[in-house]
Design a protein around this motif. Structure first.
Motif, PDB file in Angstrom:
ATOM      1  N   GLN A   7       0.727  -1.030   0.371  1.00 48.13           N
ATOM      2  CA  GLN A   7      -0.161   0.009   0.167  1.00 48.13           C
ATOM      3  C   GLN A   7       0.511   1.284   0.241  1.00 48.13           C
ATOM      4  O   GLN A   7       0.385   2.306  -0.751  1.00 48.13           O
ATOM      5  CB  GLN A   7      -1.036  -0.199   1.150  1.00 48.13           C
ATOM      6  N   GLN A   8       1.398   1.070   0.761  1.00 45.06           N
ATOM      7  CA  GLN A   8       2.675   2.165   0.680  1.00 45.06           C
ATOM      8  C   GLN A   8       3.260   2.860  -0.259  1.00 45.06           C
ATOM      9  O   GLN A   8       3.394   3.682  -1.274  1.00 45.06           O
ATOM     10  CB  GLN A   8       3.958   1.908   2.264  1.00 45.06           C
ATOM     11  N   ALA A   9       4.254   1.492  -1.502  1.00 45.32           N
ATOM     12  CA  ALA A   9       4.290   1.559  -2.603  1.00 45.32           C
ATOM     13  C   ALA A   9       3.404   2.319  -3.724  1.00 45.32           C
ATOM     14  O   ALA A   9       3.044   3.531  -4.327  1.00 45.32           O
ATOM     15  CB  ALA A   9       4.807   0.166  -2.841  1.00 45.32           C
ATOM     16  N   ALA A  10       1.752   1.790  -3.591  1.00 41.44           N
ATOM     17  CA  ALA A  10       1.207   2.474  -4.016  1.00 41.44           C
ATOM     18  C   ALA A  10       0.477   3.959  -3.420  1.00 41.44           C
ATOM     19  O   ALA A  10       0.498   4.461  -4.627  1.00 41.44           O
ATOM     20  CB  ALA A  10      -0.343   1.290  -4.000  1.00 41.44           C
ATOM     21  N   ASP A  11       0.927   4.232  -2.389  1.00 40.08           N
ATOM     22  CA  ASP A  11       0.534   5.591  -2.257  1.00 40.08           C
ATOM     23  C   ASP A  11       1.257   6.721  -2.976  1.00 40.08           C
ATOM     24  O   ASP A  11       1.321   7.849  -3.520  1.00 40.08           O
ATOM     25  CB  ASP A  11       1.007   5.734  -1.138  1.00 40.08           C
ATOM     26  N   LEU A  12       2.473   5.688  -3.023  1.00 38.75           N
ATOM     27  CA  LEU A  12       3.805   6.855  -3.997  1.00 38.75           C
ATOM     28  C   LEU A  12       3.662   6.879  -5.530  1.00 38.75           C
ATOM     29  O   LEU A  12       4.465   7.543  -5.750  1.00 38.75           O
ATOM     30  CB  LEU A  12       5.346   5.940  -3.348  1.00 38.75           C
ATOM     31  N   THR A  13       2.889   6.019  -6.226  1.00 39.94           N
ATOM     32  CA  THR A  13       3.097   5.914  -7.178  1.00 39.94           C
ATOM     33  C   THR A  13       2.069   5.775  -8.042  1.00 39.94           C
ATOM     34  O   THR A  13       1.775   6.392  -9.285  1.00 39.94           O
ATOM     35  CB  THR A  13       3.543   4.674  -7.901  1.00 39.94           C
ATOM     36  N   LEU A  14       0.297   5.625  -7.558  1.00 40.14           N
ATOM     37  CA  LEU A  14      -0.680   5.607  -7.811  1.00 40.14           C
ATOM     38  C   LEU A  14      -1.784   6.781  -7.158  1.00 40.14           C
ATOM     39  O   LEU A  14      -1.543   6.706  -5.947  1.00 40.14           O
ATOM     40  CB  LEU A  14      -1.275   3.877  -7.628  1.00 40.14           C
ATOM     41  N   ASN A  15      -2.834   7.219  -8.254  1.00 38.16           N
ATOM     42  CA  ASN A  15      -3.560   7.866  -6.986  1.00 38.16           C
ATOM     43  C   ASN A  15      -4.777   7.149  -6.860  1.00 38.16           C
ATOM     44  O   ASN A  15      -4.816   5.748  -7.035  1.00 38.16           O
ATOM     45  CB  ASN A  15      -4.049   9.135  -8.583  1.00 38.16           C
ATOM     46  N   GLY A  16      -6.094   8.414  -6.624  1.00 39.51           N
ATOM     47  CA  GLY A  16      -6.818   7.291  -5.674  1.00 39.51           C
ATOM     48  C   GLY A  16      -7.900   6.452  -6.666  1.00 39.51           C
ATOM     49  O   GLY A  16      -8.297   5.048  -6.379  1.00 39.51           O
ATOM     50  N   SER A  17      -7.568   6.694  -7.733  1.00 51.61           N
ATOM     51  CA  SER A  17      -8.427   5.925  -9.235  1.00 51.61           C
ATOM     52  C   SER A  17      -7.484   4.749  -9.107  1.00 51.61           C
ATOM     53  O   SER A  17      -8.197   3.971  -9.800  1.00 51.61           O
ATOM     54  CB  SER A  17      -9.113   6.665  -9.631  1.00 51.61           C
ATOM     55  N   ASP A  18      -6.488   5.089  -9.431  1.00 56.70           N
ATOM     56  CA  ASP A  18      -5.585   3.630  -9.880  1.00 56.70           C
ATOM     57  C   ASP A  18      -6.064   2.912  -8.977  1.00 56.70           C
ATOM     58  O   ASP A  18      -5.466   1.615  -9.237  1.00 56.70           O
ATOM     59  CB  ASP A  18      -4.174   4.511 -10.492  1.00 56.70           C
ATOM     60  N   GLN A  19      -5.209   3.264  -7.583  1.00 54.58           N
ATOM     61  CA  GLN A  19      -5.937   2.609  -6.474  1.00 54.58           C
ATOM     62  C   GLN A  19      -6.823   1.418  -6.530  1.00 54.58           C
ATOM     63  O   GLN A  19      -6.414   0.528  -6.077  1.00 54.58           O
ATOM     64  CB  GLN A  19      -5.125   2.925  -5.377  1.00 54.58           C
ATOM     65  N   ARG A  62       2.212  -1.079 -14.072  1.00 55.93           N
ATOM     66  CA  ARG A  62       3.951  -2.091 -14.334  1.00 55.93           C
ATOM     67  C   ARG A  62       4.712  -0.761 -12.591  1.00 55.93           C
ATOM     68  O   ARG A  62       5.560  -1.099 -11.911  1.00 55.93           O
ATOM     69  CB  ARG A  62       4.469  -1.441 -15.321  1.00 55.93           C
ATOM     70  N   GLN A  63       5.097   0.639 -13.215  1.00 55.94           N
ATOM     71  CA  GLN A  63       5.639   1.882 -11.600  1.00 55.94           C
ATOM     72  C   GLN A  63       5.782   0.660 -10.338  1.00 55.94           C
ATOM     73  O   GLN A  63       6.476   0.860 -10.037  1.00 55.94           O
ATOM     74  CB  GLN A  63       5.596   2.713 -12.177  1.00 55.94           C
ATOM     75  N   PHE A  64       4.299   1.473 -10.379  1.00 57.03           N
ATOM     76  CA  PHE A  64       4.217   0.143  -8.364  1.00 57.03           C
ATOM     77  C   PHE A  64       4.439  -0.806  -8.487  1.00 57.03           C
ATOM     78  O   PHE A  64       5.494  -0.816  -7.430  1.00 57.03           O
ATOM     79  CB  PHE A  64       2.340   0.861  -8.646  1.00 57.03           C
ATOM     80  N   THR A  65       3.832  -1.495  -9.289  1.00 54.05           N
ATOM     81  CA  THR A  65       4.599  -3.178  -8.973  1.00 54.05           C
ATOM     82  C   THR A  65       6.064  -3.380  -8.984  1.00 54.05           C
ATOM     83  O   THR A  65       6.643  -4.102  -7.838  1.00 54.05           O
ATOM     84  CB  THR A  65       4.191  -4.070 -10.693  1.00 54.05           C
ATOM     85  N   ASP A  66       6.638  -2.331  -9.809  1.00 57.42           N
ATOM     86  CA  ASP A  66       8.183  -2.103  -9.692  1.00 57.42           C
ATOM     87  C   ASP A  66       8.861  -1.629  -8.493  1.00 57.42           C
ATOM     88  O   ASP A  66       9.903  -1.891  -7.622  1.00 57.42           O
ATOM     89  CB  ASP A  66       8.621  -1.523 -10.897  1.00 57.42           C
ATOM     90  N   MET A  67       7.874  -0.592  -8.101  1.00 58.94           N
ATOM     91  CA  MET A  67       8.710  -0.554  -6.968  1.00 58.94           C
ATOM     92  C   MET A  67       7.989  -1.298  -5.704  1.00 58.94           C
ATOM     93  O   MET A  67       8.972  -1.689  -4.449  1.00 58.94           O
ATOM     94  CB  MET A  67       8.268   1.153  -6.537  1.00 58.94           C
TER      95      MET A  67
END
Length: 103
Positions: free
Chosen positions: A47-59, A91-96
């Motif tokens: 979730q922390q990686a998602a917070d850094l790379t994805l907006n709420g809609s993308d999450q 993909r940026q999110f999953t890589d992070m």
């Protein structure tokens, strides 16, 4: 040059946010999944990686992949421009997440 700076920033944020933040959509979906590797700590890190790379809609969109993996396949191979743009962000999110949460 940007990657090392981003990596250092991400590491600092991941370490400092800890459990002070309430669970987001990715963490909730991860915790609800039936995957044996889905621990609270791992789901929180993701979730922390998602917070850094994805907006709420993308999450919220990515969280659906936990319960419907076929949806990820559909989005990945879609010919729609907005799906392609989302997939690049995903993909940026999953890589992070992989870089910082793999234990």
């Amino acid at each position: 040059m940007k990657r090392p700076v981003l990596a250092a920033l991400a590491a600092a944020v991941l370490v400092s946010t800890g459990s002070m933040v309430s669970a987001g959509p990715i963490e909730k979906a991860c915790n609800r999944s039936d995957r044996s590797a889905a621990t609270r700590a791992l789901c929180g890190c993701i979730q922390q990686a998602a917070d850094l790379t994805l907006n709420g809609s993308d999450q919220r969109r990515a969280a659906k992949f936990f319960s419907d993996p076929d949806l990820a396949h559909t989005v990945r191979f879609s010919k729609k421009t907005n799906d392609d743009a989302f997939w690049k962000r995903y993909r940026q999110f999953t890589d992070m997440a992989e870089a910082y949460c793999a234990g």
